[in-house]
Design an enzyme around this catalytic site. Structure first.
Site, PDB file in Angstrom:
ATOM      1  N   HIS A  28       0.848  -1.194   0.000  1.00 46.82           N
ATOM      2  CA  HIS A  28       0.000   0.000   0.000  1.00 46.82           C
ATOM      3  C   HIS A  28       0.879   1.238   0.000  1.00 46.82           C
ATOM      4  CE1 HIS A  28       0.825   0.408   4.348  1.00 46.82           C
ATOM      5  NE2 HIS A  28       0.679  -0.896   4.385  1.00 46.82           N
ATOM      6  N   LYS A  37      -7.121   7.570  -2.043  1.00 49.61           N
ATOM      7  CA  LYS A  37      -6.543   7.517  -0.711  1.00 49.61           C
ATOM      8  C   LYS A  37      -5.644   6.287  -0.572  1.00 49.61           C
ATOM      9  CE  LYS A  37      -6.433   9.119   3.616  1.00 49.61           C
ATOM     10  NZ  LYS A  37      -5.864  10.431   3.949  1.00 49.61           N
ATOM     11  N   HIS A  92      12.935   0.074   4.722  1.00 48.64           N
ATOM     12  CA  HIS A  92      12.422   0.838   5.860  1.00 48.64           C
ATOM     13  C   HIS A  92      13.579   1.364   6.721  1.00 48.64           C
ATOM     14  CE1 HIS A  92       8.099   0.949   6.012  1.00 48.64           C
ATOM     15  NE2 HIS A  92       7.938  -0.368   5.951  1.00 48.64           N
ATOM     16  N   GLU A 149      -3.650  -3.725  13.295  1.00 48.71           N
ATOM     17  CA  GLU A 149      -4.554  -3.685  12.144  1.00 48.71           C
ATOM     18  C   GLU A 149      -5.831  -4.472  12.424  1.00 48.71           C
ATOM     19  OE1 GLU A 149      -2.972  -4.898   8.413  1.00 48.71           O
ATOM     20  OE2 GLU A 149      -1.209  -3.608   8.552  1.00 48.71           O
TER      21      GLU A 149
END
Length: 544
Positions: A11, A36, A128, A182
């Site tokens: 995402h 979005k 990351h 989540e």
């Protein structure tokens, strides 16, 4: 070396460009496509690439795809295992992996002229980590990455020495702190992999009365690892349907999950500090966007300072992947600012306004005009400079308001069409922040929460959360002179050195990015003034 970074698989697709070790541009696809998060994190969308943001990055530098030395893709399919081996219930994950393996072909088709052999796969958590350890101002630091999932894991702990990464620990799936949070997000009726920040905000309204039960499923496991297995949330609190009112049980579940997360994070950073002895901790991964947990690490953890990548979610892996690949050939520079997206000259903005036939003013100083409007309790849409990389509005694409009226919190949430429990943030000059707020300073990226001084809580009620904290943004006069002038002008008129800042968008829409977005948002929301570069557009003039 010219390296284009790409995040695409899960995402928040994004692109970033690093040239000669310097970050030139970085942007999320949602700002261009107006979807979005760019897309939903499902296997069937894994083939979609950030084509618009990638092309813009190249245009920003005057490059063609053929002139790139490398494209860094923030996932390595060679490291992945089948979902069933990882203990994940994701029957179509094999499709995601196939799309990842074919990314070089897809990229060559999306960027004509690109040699697919130039695509380099960078492990997701290494990307990351580089977005934190290599982008931060600290060449020597510890780094902690936590998110939902990468190829086979959900966590990386390491150390950067002169920007070079040594991995000290990882956590294999299915244990995942990101997936733990989540799953509660979904159970509470919010959108998974999108609305986790709403759970964090809701937690302030609850008590952690389910903490003992959660510790059975989520806890430290020694040697820098942890266990985080699926929680039977329905046995603790009933699920909430989207749009239904939340109950105290829901708030208590959120508070319990937040407390459990913080406990595990403190254990992980303690272990990491013992192994590295570093003074600085850098953070990335979606969990690092939890500013309440970040502050707990700052207050109760062993590191003297914490630096968090402002685009800590998957969007930031585009930048991290590019930095990682570039560093293999040359020295890379720290991230100078989060304002790495699109911007327009004054002449270009004037052309937009004249093409739209919008009545506008050109005051001597837009900062003073905005300060005056805010002092009169107007709401201002603020569109200045290059857009921000990451989910926070940092004074370039913001909605501004007067902090001295408690009703402005409800007013702004109504303007944006979002839940009533969502807080808004204060912008404050860095040289004044310590007078009002107690917490990590400076805080330029709005990634920590601060206790509001008792003497100020009644003076700036719009920005004080129910627990007496605020997620502040500190503003440096030398790097943000226009914002600083606006805050100074507001203080001269009101005696308050703080302005309310929230993102310039409405619910379910990405943050405003280009002038058309700004005009459309201004036209559809009850905002009193749009400050578009040096120009002022007033609602009374536009809709007379």
């Amino acid at each position: 070396m010219r390296v284009l970074g790409i995040n695409a698989l899960f995402h928040d697709p994004a692109a970033a460009l690093v040239m000669d070790g310097r970050i030139v541009a970085a942007a999320e696809e949602e700002r261009f496509s107006r979807r979005k998060h760019g897309k939903r994190p499902v296997p069937f969308s894994a083939w979609e690439l950030p084509e618009l943001s990638a092309r813009w990055c190249l245009e920003q530098a005057g490059l063609t795809p053929a002139e790139l030395d490398a494209v860094a893709y923030s996932y390595d399919p060679e490291l992945a295992c089948p979902a069933e081996q990882l203990g994940l219930n994701d029957p179509w994950d094999h499709l995601r992996q196939e799309y990842a393996r074919r990314a070089p072909e897809f990229l060559a088709e999306a960027l004509p002229g690109l040699d697919p052999a130039k695509v380099r796969f960078v492990p997701h958590h290494v990307a990351h980590a580089a977005s934190a350890g290599q982008a931060s101002p600290y060449p020597d630091c510890a780094v902690l990455v936590l998110d939902g999932r990468g190829e086979c894991g959900s966590h990386l702990a390491g150390r950067y020495a002169n920007r070079e990464l040594a991995v000290l620990g990882t956590q294999s799936l299915p244990d995942s702190l990101g997936l733990f949070y989540e799953e509660l997000t979904q159970h509470l009726g919010f959108l998974r992999s999108s609305d986790e920040f709403k759970v964090m905000a809701l937690a302030s309204y609850g008590r952690p009365r389910f903490l003992e039960q959660l510790r059975v499923y989520v806890h430290l496991a020694g040697e820098g690892g942890f266990r985080a297995r699926p929680v039977p949330w329905s046995s603790l609190v009933p699920p909430r349907a989207a749009g239904d009112p939340w109950t105290q049980d829901h708030a208590d579940a959120a508070a319990s999950a937040q407390a459990c997360l913080e406990e595990v994070l403190l254990g992980l950073v303690g272990w990491l500090h013992e192994r590295t002895g570093e003074e600085t901790l850098t953070l990335a991964g979606g969990v690092a966007l939890n500013c309440v947990a970040n502050t707990r690490l700052y207050r109760d953890g062993p590191f003297r300072r914490i630096w968090v990548q402002p685009a800590a979610g998957d969007a930031g892996t585009a930048l991290g992947a590019a930095l990682h690949v570039a560093h293999q050939k040359e020295t890379v520079e720290a991230m100078p600012t989060a304002a790495l997206g699109r911007g327009w000259s004054d002449d270009e903005l004037r052309t937009w306004l004249e093409t739209a036939a919008v009545p506008y003013e050109e005051p001597a100083d837009i900062a003073d005009t905005v300060a005056d409007e805010l002092a009169r309790d107007g709401i201002v849409a603020w569109f200045q400079g290059r857009s921000e990389y990451g989910p926070r509005a940092l004074g370039h694409r913001s909605l501004l308001a007067h902090p001295g009226h408690a009703a402005n919190l409800e007013r702004l949430n109504a303007v944006k069409g979002r839940e009533e429990f969502r807080p808004v943030a204060p912008m404050v000059l860095a040289d004044r922040a310590a007078e009002l707020f107690d917490g990590p300073l400076p805080s330029p990226y709005m990634l920590f929460v601060h206790d509001v001084a008792a003497a100020w809580r009644d003076r700036i009620p719009a920005v004080v959360h129910v627990d007496g904290t605020a997620r502040i943004q500190t503003v440096e006069r030398d790097t943000e002179p226009l914002v600083a002038r606006m805050i100074d002008g507001f203080e001269r008129r009101t005696g308050l050195p703080v302005v309310v800042n929230t993102s310039l968008n409405t619910a379910g829409r990405p943050m405003v990015d280009d002038p058309r977005d700004a005009l459309e948002c201004f036209g559809s929301a009850p905002v009193d003034l749009l400050a578009l570069g040096p120009f002022a557009i007033r609602r009374k003039g536009m809709f007379a």
